[in-house]
Design a protein around this motif. Structure first.
Motif, short mmCIF file in Angstrom:
data_model
loop_
_atom_site.label_atom_id
_atom_site.label_comp_id
_atom_site.label_asym_id
_atom_site.label_seq_id
_atom_site.Cartn_x
_atom_site.Cartn_y
_atom_site.Cartn_z
N ILE A 10 35.70 33.80 41.58
CA ILE A 10 37.12 33.81 41.90
C ILE A 10 37.81 34.81 40.98
O ILE A 10 37.76 34.67 39.76
N LEU A 11 38.42 35.84 41.58
CA LEU A 11 39.25 36.78 40.84
C LEU A 11 40.70 36.38 41.05
O LEU A 11 41.11 36.16 42.19
N PHE A 12 41.44 36.29 39.96
CA PHE A 12 42.81 35.80 40.04
C PHE A 12 43.71 36.62 39.13
O PHE A 12 43.24 37.30 38.22
N ASP A 13 45.01 36.56 39.37
CA ASP A 13 46.01 37.23 38.56
C ASP A 13 46.12 36.48 37.23
O ASP A 13 46.65 35.38 37.18
N GLY A 14 45.60 37.07 36.18
CA GLY A 14 45.52 36.40 34.89
C GLY A 14 46.84 36.18 34.18
O GLY A 14 46.89 35.41 33.23
N VAL A 15 47.91 36.84 34.62
CA VAL A 15 49.21 36.64 33.97
C VAL A 15 50.13 35.72 34.76
O VAL A 15 51.21 35.37 34.31
N CYS A 16 49.70 35.32 35.94
CA CYS A 16 50.51 34.47 36.83
C CYS A 16 50.32 33.00 36.48
O CYS A 16 49.19 32.50 36.48
N ASN A 17 51.40 32.31 36.20
CA ASN A 17 51.32 30.88 35.87
C ASN A 17 50.76 30.06 37.03
O ASN A 17 49.94 29.17 36.82
N LEU A 79 41.24 28.64 51.38
CA LEU A 79 40.60 27.64 52.23
C LEU A 79 39.10 27.51 51.94
O LEU A 79 38.57 26.40 51.90
N HIS A 80 38.42 28.63 51.71
CA HIS A 80 36.99 28.58 51.38
C HIS A 80 36.76 27.94 50.02
O HIS A 80 35.74 27.27 49.82
N ILE A 81 37.68 28.11 49.09
CA ILE A 81 37.58 27.43 47.80
C ILE A 81 37.74 25.93 48.00
O ILE A 81 36.95 25.13 47.50
N ALA A 82 38.77 25.53 48.74
CA ALA A 82 39.04 24.11 48.98
C ALA A 82 37.83 23.41 49.60
O ALA A 82 37.54 22.25 49.28
N LYS A 83 37.11 24.12 50.44
CA LYS A 83 35.95 23.57 51.13
C LYS A 83 34.89 23.06 50.14
O LYS A 83 34.14 22.15 50.46
#
Length: 138
Positions: A10-17, A79-83
């Motif tokens: 999972i790549l995510f915005d590291g500065v976003c709360n 959705l694929h993460i939630a699965k």
């Protein structure tokens, strides 16, 4: 750290709360140890996005990479993460039947306003020592 072949990334915005809270939520509900994490701003995040012809600096979406299979972004990634989460959260995957343009429109509305609604950090999240092994960008 090497990029694992047997984990979804999972790549995510590291500065976003909002994004950081979502990652913490996923970690808590990832009972089968399916995921590893990296911020989009990290060298590894930029590399993984670039390998998929995605400019990480212009990405305002979570990116789920299933090594050797596919990658997903926006609502499809969520959705694929939630699965794969524990509890009743896999039921959320039923939302995949909604048209992608509608799902992504809702996703984009939140993504566009995420800093205004949830705030922003000055730097990327630093995982606690207990969670450090789950992050491939440390």
């Amino acid at each position: 750290m090497a990029i694992p072949n047997d984990k979804k990334i999972i790549l995510f915005d590291g500065v976003c709360n909002l994004c950081n809270n979502a990652v913490n939520f996923i970690i808590k509900h990832d009972k089968n140890d399916m995921f590893r994490y990296a911020s989009l701003q990290s060298d590894i995040g930029i590399q993984l996005a670039k390998e998929r012809n995605i400019d990480a600096t212009k990405l305002d979406s979570i990116l789920l990479i299933d090594p050797g299979v596919a990658y997903y972004h926006k609502s499809s990634a969520a959705l694929h993460i939630a699965k794969h989460l524990s509890g009743a959260y896999p039921l959320i995957y039923a939302g995949i039947i909604l048209p992608k343009f509608f799902r992504d429109w809702m996703y984009d509305l939140i993504a566009k306003n995420r800093y205004k609604w949830f705030g922003k950090k000055n730097s990327c999240m630093i995982p606690t020592p207990q969670l450090k092994a789950l992050f491939i960008d440390n």
